[in-house]
Scaffold this active site. Structure first.
Site, PDB file in Angstrom:
ATOM      1  N   GLY A  29      45.029  47.952  52.532  1.00 52.52           N
ATOM      2  CA  GLY A  29      46.161  47.775  51.610  1.00 52.52           C
ATOM      3  C   GLY A  29      45.996  48.666  50.396  1.00 52.52           C
ATOM      4  O   GLY A  29      45.413  49.752  50.477  1.00 52.52           O
ATOM      5  N   ARG A  30      46.477  48.163  49.263  1.00 47.21           N
ATOM      6  CA  ARG A  30      46.497  49.038  48.086  1.00 47.21           C
ATOM      7  C   ARG A  30      45.089  49.326  47.555  1.00 47.21           C
ATOM      8  O   ARG A  30      44.751  50.465  47.275  1.00 47.21           O
ATOM      9  CB  ARG A  30      47.393  48.427  47.014  1.00 47.21           C
ATOM     10  CG  ARG A  30      48.830  48.437  47.506  1.00 47.21           C
ATOM     11  CD  ARG A  30      49.792  48.339  46.396  1.00 47.21           C
ATOM     12  NE  ARG A  30      49.980  46.967  45.964  1.00 47.21           N
ATOM     13  CZ  ARG A  30      50.993  46.581  45.183  1.00 47.21           C
ATOM     14  NH1 ARG A  30      51.870  47.465  44.752  1.00 47.21           N
ATOM     15  NH2 ARG A  30      51.137  45.327  44.836  1.00 47.21           N
ATOM     16  N   VAL A  31      44.276  48.271  47.437  1.00 47.42           N
ATOM     17  CA  VAL A  31      42.906  48.514  46.951  1.00 47.42           C
ATOM     18  C   VAL A  31      42.122  49.305  48.005  1.00 47.42           C
ATOM     19  O   VAL A  31      41.463  50.305  47.682  1.00 47.42           O
ATOM     20  CB  VAL A  31      42.164  47.188  46.634  1.00 47.42           C
ATOM     21  CG1 VAL A  31      40.732  47.471  46.204  1.00 47.42           C
ATOM     22  CG2 VAL A  31      42.892  46.394  45.559  1.00 47.42           C
ATOM     23  N   GLY A  32      42.227  48.875  49.267  1.00 45.84           N
ATOM     24  CA  GLY A  32      41.423  49.488  50.329  1.00 45.84           C
ATOM     25  C   GLY A  32      41.743  50.962  50.534  1.00 45.84           C
ATOM     26  O   GLY A  32      40.840  51.801  50.644  1.00 45.84           O
ATOM     27  N   ARG A 100      47.483  37.931  44.593  1.00 46.21           N
ATOM     28  CA  ARG A 100      48.296  36.845  44.023  1.00 46.21           C
ATOM     29  C   ARG A 100      49.656  37.358  43.539  1.00 46.21           C
ATOM     30  O   ARG A 100      49.858  38.558  43.370  1.00 46.21           O
ATOM     31  CB  ARG A 100      47.543  36.157  42.890  1.00 46.21           C
ATOM     32  CG  ARG A 100      47.217  37.037  41.706  1.00 46.21           C
ATOM     33  CD  ARG A 100      46.558  36.230  40.622  1.00 46.21           C
ATOM     34  NE  ARG A 100      45.786  37.069  39.718  1.00 46.21           N
ATOM     35  CZ  ARG A 100      45.443  36.725  38.497  1.00 46.21           C
ATOM     36  NH1 ARG A 100      45.798  35.540  38.017  1.00 46.21           N
ATOM     37  NH2 ARG A 100      44.740  37.526  37.728  1.00 46.21           N
ATOM     38  N   ASN A 113      42.760  33.092  51.879  1.00 45.70           N
ATOM     39  CA  ASN A 113      41.837  34.222  52.094  1.00 45.70           C
ATOM     40  C   ASN A 113      40.479  33.844  52.683  1.00 45.70           C
ATOM     41  O   ASN A 113      39.784  34.718  53.218  1.00 45.70           O
ATOM     42  CB  ASN A 113      41.615  34.976  50.769  1.00 45.70           C
ATOM     43  CG  ASN A 113      42.800  35.884  50.421  1.00 45.70           C
ATOM     44  OD1 ASN A 113      43.644  36.150  51.271  1.00 45.70           O
ATOM     45  ND2 ASN A 113      42.867  36.344  49.180  1.00 45.70           N
ATOM     46  N   ARG A 169      37.953  47.206  31.688  1.00 46.21           N
ATOM     47  CA  ARG A 169      39.149  46.770  30.939  1.00 46.21           C
ATOM     48  C   ARG A 169      38.792  46.496  29.478  1.00 46.21           C
ATOM     49  O   ARG A 169      39.505  46.925  28.571  1.00 46.21           O
ATOM     50  CB  ARG A 169      39.731  45.508  31.585  1.00 46.21           C
ATOM     51  CG  ARG A 169      40.452  45.815  32.877  1.00 46.21           C
ATOM     52  CD  ARG A 169      41.106  44.586  33.463  1.00 46.21           C
ATOM     53  NE  ARG A 169      41.878  44.970  34.631  1.00 46.21           N
ATOM     54  CZ  ARG A 169      42.000  44.236  35.735  1.00 46.21           C
ATOM     55  NH1 ARG A 169      41.395  43.051  35.810  1.00 46.21           N
ATOM     56  NH2 ARG A 169      42.724  44.660  36.747  1.00 46.21           N
ATOM     57  N   HIS A 193      34.966  35.955  38.110  1.00 43.08           N
ATOM     58  CA  HIS A 193      36.140  36.833  37.963  1.00 43.08           C
ATOM     59  C   HIS A 193      37.382  35.958  37.861  1.00 43.08           C
ATOM     60  O   HIS A 193      38.129  35.782  38.801  1.00 43.08           O
ATOM     61  CB  HIS A 193      36.226  37.755  39.186  1.00 43.08           C
ATOM     62  CG  HIS A 193      37.296  38.797  39.071  1.00 43.08           C
ATOM     63  ND1 HIS A 193      37.438  39.619  37.979  1.00 43.08           N
ATOM     64  CD2 HIS A 193      38.286  39.149  39.932  1.00 43.08           C
ATOM     65  CE1 HIS A 193      38.452  40.433  38.171  1.00 43.08           C
ATOM     66  NE2 HIS A 193      38.985  40.164  39.346  1.00 43.08           N
TER      67      HIS A 193
END
Ligand SMILES: NC(=O)C1=CN([C@@H]2O[C@H](COP(=O)(O)OP(=O)(O)OC[C@H]3O[C@@H](n4cnc5c(N)ncnc54)[C@H](O)[C@@H]3O)[C@@H](O)[C@H]2O)C=CC1
Ligand SMILES: O=C([O-])CC(=O)C(=O)O
Length: 332
Positions: A29-32, A100, A113, A169, A193
């Site tokens: 997906g987006r992170v992967g 999320r 998950n 961050r 986290h």
């Protein structure tokens, strides 16, 4: 003139020259997929992208391959739906699962998950029994604990990515506030986290100068709160899914420290056996990352307030580990 070019150095007896390390990213997906791009373009390793959606990891891998000449690297990138194709990976990163939505906490992802991550861990370890696992899927600390359990690996080989991102961050918000270069700011965020993470303002510096010398207490507290809310701030802005550029950068930094044996001291979600007075739990603590995974855990001297915050954070992770075990015992 017929000049013969001698090819030197490359011979089958030089495995270091001939064999590229291999990183499998489960969940394209987006992170992967962004992580796969970072790993290849930093020239760290060959990458295998695995996802349950047919054709998707294959398409992403082909797209990334077609950029190789432009990005000037020669790493292999492949996409698959079959764990057999991930065999003999040095590192497995798990990003599979759901992100999320606005209004949800990361813990709300526990039910959906848990099984995805346990299945991914079991399938991956079956083909790469010596791999080091880095978990990214939320809720991060619990998913890392489940991966440690499912793989049965020594604790130094299983870790979660969160603290590097949360620290980045915090550093960003400090840099923005002071108008300084982000790379000059160093900070460390420990704990889970989630909303109960523990940003250590006392240890944050700008080129060695403690931020307590540069900012008043109310400003520091505002930046700490923004850090705690950093993931949610992006989820609220984006409506579907969450951050992925910085999470991929943070994960690739961990991959790099392991593959290049850099021994960087980073905040990592690790399985604790007595460190910080905590047992049988995964939570973010400072770790040195090298070719064996977690080389050691540094026990910082914490103030009473910081100790209490870490304990509160750990209590919440412990409750969620318990919840996850109950969910898994029903679904298995
Ligand atoms: N630890 C951290 O700091 C961060 C954690 N995350 C978490 O990472 C996870 C992934 O986030 P995104 O990439 O944005 O989500 P995404 O929805 O873009 O990608 C998730 C991918 O997982 C795949 N997937 C689902 N079930 C699977 C299975 N059984 N086997 C293999 N693949 C499967 C999906 O098909 C999808 O492609 C989420 O849980 C998110 O909350 C995201 C950012 C930072
Ligand atoms: O907030 C989320 O859901 C994703 C995440 O963990 C982050 O960006 O820190």
């Amino acid at each position: 003139m017929n000049k013969k070019i001698e090819i030197m150095s490359y011979s089958p007896s030089s495995p270091i020259l001939c064999k590229s390390p291999r990183v499998t990213v489960v969940g394209a997906g987006r992170v992967g997929s962004t992580l796969a791009q970072r790993i290849a373009e930093k020239n760290l390793a060959d990458v295998v992208l695995l996802d349950i959606v047919e054709g998707m990891p294959q398409g992403l891998a082909l797209d990334l391959l077609e950029a190789r000449g432009l990005e000037l690297h020669n790493r292999q990138i492949s996409g698959t739906n079959n764990y057999a194709d991930t065999a003999n990976s040095n590192i497995v990163v798990i990003t599979a699962g759901f992100p999320r939505k606005p209004g949800m906490s990361r813990d709300d992802l526990l039910k959906i998950n848990a099984k995805i991550v346990v299945d991914a861990a079991k399938n991956a370890i079956a083909h790469s029994p010596h791999a080091i696992f880095i978990v990214v899927t939320n809720p991060l600390d619990v998913m890392t604990y489940l991966t440690w359990q499912a793989t049965n690996l020594p604790r130094n080989q299983v870790m979660g990515m969160a603290g590097v991102l949360d620290s980045a961050r915090f550093e960003t918000f400090i840099a923005l506030e002071l108008g300084v270069l982000p790379a000059d700011v160093k900070a460390m965020v420990l704990g889970s986290h989630g909303d109960l993470m523990v940003p250590l303002a006392r240890y944050a510096t700008v080129n060695g100068i403690p931020i307590t010398e540069l900012l008043d207490a109310a400003t520091i507290e505002r930046l700490v709160e923004r850090t705690r809310n950093g993931g949610a701030e992006i989820v609220e802005l984006m409506h579907t899914g969450g951050a992925f550029f910085a999470p991929a950068s943070a994960t690739s930094l961990m991959v790099e420290s392991i593959l290049l044996n850099q021994s960087r001291l980073l905040p990592v979600a690790a399985y604790l056996q007595g460190e910080y007075g905590l047992n049988d739990i995964v939570i973010g603590v400072p770790c040195r990352l090298g070719c064996g995974g977690i080389e050691n855990i540094l026990e910082l001297t914490l103030s009473d307030e910081e100790k209490t915050a870490l304990q509160t954070s750990a209590n919440s992770v412990r409750q969620n580990i318990q919840r996850a075990q109950e969910i898994l015992s029903v679904t298995q």
